[in-house]
Motif scaffolding. Sequence first.
Motif, PDB file in Angstrom:
ATOM      1  N   MET A   1       0.848  -1.180   0.000  1.00 46.89           N
ATOM      2  CA  MET A   1       0.000   0.000   0.000  1.00 46.89           C
ATOM      3  C   MET A   1       0.890   1.238   0.000  1.00 46.89           C
ATOM      4  O   MET A   1       1.862   1.310   0.736  1.00 46.89           O
ATOM      5  N   MET A   2       0.521   2.212  -0.831  1.00 50.36           N
ATOM      6  CA  MET A   2       1.278   3.460  -0.941  1.00 50.36           C
ATOM      7  C   MET A   2       0.926   4.413   0.188  1.00 50.36           C
ATOM      8  O   MET A   2      -0.214   4.438   0.640  1.00 50.36           O
ATOM      9  N   ASP A   3       1.896   5.199   0.571  1.00 53.68           N
ATOM     10  CA  ASP A   3       1.617   6.307   1.489  1.00 53.68           C
ATOM     11  C   ASP A   3       1.117   7.472   0.657  1.00 53.68           C
ATOM     12  O   ASP A   3       1.804   7.931  -0.260  1.00 53.68           O
ATOM     13  N   LEU A   4      -0.088   7.936   0.950  1.00 49.75           N
ATOM     14  CA  LEU A   4      -0.696   9.043   0.207  1.00 49.75           C
ATOM     15  C   LEU A   4      -0.876  10.236   1.124  1.00 49.75           C
ATOM     16  O   LEU A   4      -1.370  10.090   2.246  1.00 49.75           O
ATOM     17  N   ASP A   5      -0.504  11.420   0.635  1.00 52.53           N
ATOM     18  CA  ASP A   5      -0.818  12.618   1.399  1.00 52.53           C
ATOM     19  C   ASP A   5      -2.130  13.203   0.862  1.00 52.53           C
ATOM     20  O   ASP A   5      -2.730  12.658  -0.067  1.00 52.53           O
ATOM     21  N   GLU A   6      -2.554  14.286   1.446  1.00 53.01           N
ATOM     22  CA  GLU A   6      -3.852  14.862   1.066  1.00 53.01           C
ATOM     23  C   GLU A   6      -3.865  15.327  -0.388  1.00 53.01           C
ATOM     24  O   GLU A   6      -4.867  15.196  -1.082  1.00 53.01           O
ATOM     25  N   ILE A   7      -2.755  15.848  -0.883  1.00 54.88           N
ATOM     26  CA  ILE A   7      -2.707  16.292  -2.284  1.00 54.88           C
ATOM     27  C   ILE A   7      -2.833  15.089  -3.213  1.00 54.88           C
ATOM     28  O   ILE A   7      -3.541  15.143  -4.223  1.00 54.88           O
ATOM     29  N   ASP A   8      -2.156  13.970  -2.886  1.00 58.77           N
ATOM     30  CA  ASP A   8      -2.316  12.744  -3.681  1.00 58.77           C
ATOM     31  C   ASP A   8      -3.781  12.332  -3.740  1.00 58.77           C
ATOM     32  O   ASP A   8      -4.302  11.976  -4.794  1.00 58.77           O
ATOM     33  N   ARG A   9      -4.440  12.374  -2.593  1.00 58.11           N
ATOM     34  CA  ARG A   9      -5.861  11.989  -2.538  1.00 58.11           C
ATOM     35  C   ARG A   9      -6.723  12.924  -3.375  1.00 58.11           C
ATOM     36  O   ARG A   9      -7.641  12.486  -4.067  1.00 58.11           O
ATOM     37  N   MET A  10      -6.423  14.226  -3.334  1.00 55.93           N
ATOM     38  CA  MET A  10      -7.192  15.183  -4.140  1.00 55.93           C
ATOM     39  C   MET A  10      -6.980  14.920  -5.631  1.00 55.93           C
ATOM     40  O   MET A  10      -7.920  14.970  -6.422  1.00 55.93           O
ATOM     41  N   ILE A  11      -5.736  14.614  -6.008  1.00 52.40           N
ATOM     42  CA  ILE A  11      -5.444  14.306  -7.414  1.00 52.40           C
ATOM     43  C   ILE A  11      -6.194  13.043  -7.839  1.00 52.40           C
ATOM     44  O   ILE A  11      -6.809  13.004  -8.908  1.00 52.40           O
ATOM     45  N   LEU A  12      -6.179  12.018  -7.002  1.00 52.93           N
ATOM     46  CA  LEU A  12      -6.890  10.776  -7.330  1.00 52.93           C
ATOM     47  C   LEU A  12      -8.390  11.013  -7.467  1.00 52.93           C
ATOM     48  O   LEU A  12      -9.026  10.496  -8.388  1.00 52.93           O
ATOM     49  N   ARG A  13      -8.959  11.797  -6.557  1.00 48.40           N
ATOM     50  CA  ARG A  13     -10.399  12.097  -6.652  1.00 48.40           C
ATOM     51  C   ARG A  13     -10.709  12.850  -7.946  1.00 48.40           C
ATOM     52  O   ARG A  13     -11.696  12.554  -8.627  1.00 48.40           O
ATOM     53  N   ALA A  14      -9.878  13.818  -8.277  1.00 46.85           N
ATOM     54  CA  ALA A  14     -10.096  14.604  -9.498  1.00 46.85           C
ATOM     55  C   ALA A  14      -9.984  13.727 -10.740  1.00 46.85           C
ATOM     56  O   ALA A  14     -10.805  13.823 -11.655  1.00 46.85           O
ATOM     57  N   LEU A  15      -8.977  12.847 -10.780  1.00 48.06           N
ATOM     58  CA  LEU A  15      -8.815  11.962 -11.942  1.00 48.06           C
ATOM     59  C   LEU A  15      -9.914  10.913 -12.016  1.00 48.06           C
ATOM     60  O   LEU A  15     -10.298  10.489 -13.104  1.00 48.06           O
ATOM     61  N   ALA A  16     -10.440  10.491 -10.857  1.00 44.92           N
ATOM     62  CA  ALA A  16     -11.555   9.542 -10.861  1.00 44.92           C
ATOM     63  C   ALA A  16     -12.796  10.177 -11.481  1.00 44.92           C
ATOM     64  O   ALA A  16     -13.592   9.493 -12.127  1.00 44.92           O
ATOM     65  N   GLN A  17     -12.952  11.477 -11.317  1.00 44.30           N
ATOM     66  CA  GLN A  17     -14.081  12.192 -11.918  1.00 44.30           C
ATOM     67  C   GLN A  17     -13.861  12.434 -13.410  1.00 44.30           C
ATOM     68  O   GLN A  17     -14.788  12.355 -14.202  1.00 44.30           O
ATOM     69  N   ASP A  18     -12.608  12.778 -13.793  1.00 44.70           N
ATOM     70  CA  ASP A  18     -12.295  13.079 -15.189  1.00 44.70           C
ATOM     71  C   ASP A  18     -10.820  12.770 -15.430  1.00 44.70           C
ATOM     72  O   ASP A  18      -9.951  13.587 -15.119  1.00 44.70           O
ATOM     73  N   ALA A  19     -10.551  11.607 -15.992  1.00 39.61           N
ATOM     74  CA  ALA A  19      -9.170  11.156 -16.192  1.00 39.61           C
ATOM     75  C   ALA A  19      -8.467  11.888 -17.319  1.00 39.61           C
ATOM     76  O   ALA A  19      -7.267  11.690 -17.522  1.00 39.61           O
TER      77      ALA A  19
END
Length: 152
Positions: A1-19
């Motif tokens: 499992m990767m260590d994710l910071d809050e910015i990583d999580r925001m990027i993942l959420r944004a890409l999940a909405q529109d890759a």
Amino acid sequence: MMDLDEIDRMILRALAQDATQTAGALGRRFGLSQPATWRRVKRLEEGGAIKGRRLRLNAEALGFGVTVFLGIKLSRKGRASFADFERTVSAIPEVQTVEHVLGRFDFRLRVVARDLADFERVLRRRIMTLPGAGEIEANVLLSEERRPGPIG
């Protein structure tokens, strides 16, 4: 499992909405430079948090107005029958996904068809004739809401 910071999580959420968002657009959104954002996205891809990016087609707009989920229990068990079934069902163009599952059924399929008559044809001529196909349960999709999975 990767260590994710809050910015990583925001990027993942944004890409999940529109890759299709670029690193530059994501960077502007989250206060990062384009290269810094690109490095983060690349690290998320290489670390396995991002498995890929997919184009989602609108089946209804393409003339496929019916989506059916099939639960299929194989009539005989054994490594050969699972492999044969999986290989042959994956070759049917109307079958969008094949999932080997635990529970009442052995497989779960997502099947698209032009209408119910077309689905019946696919079911009778292609799916019910597959090697090992036994009990089948069909659930017609009424509506769908895309919800990205949880991002820790």
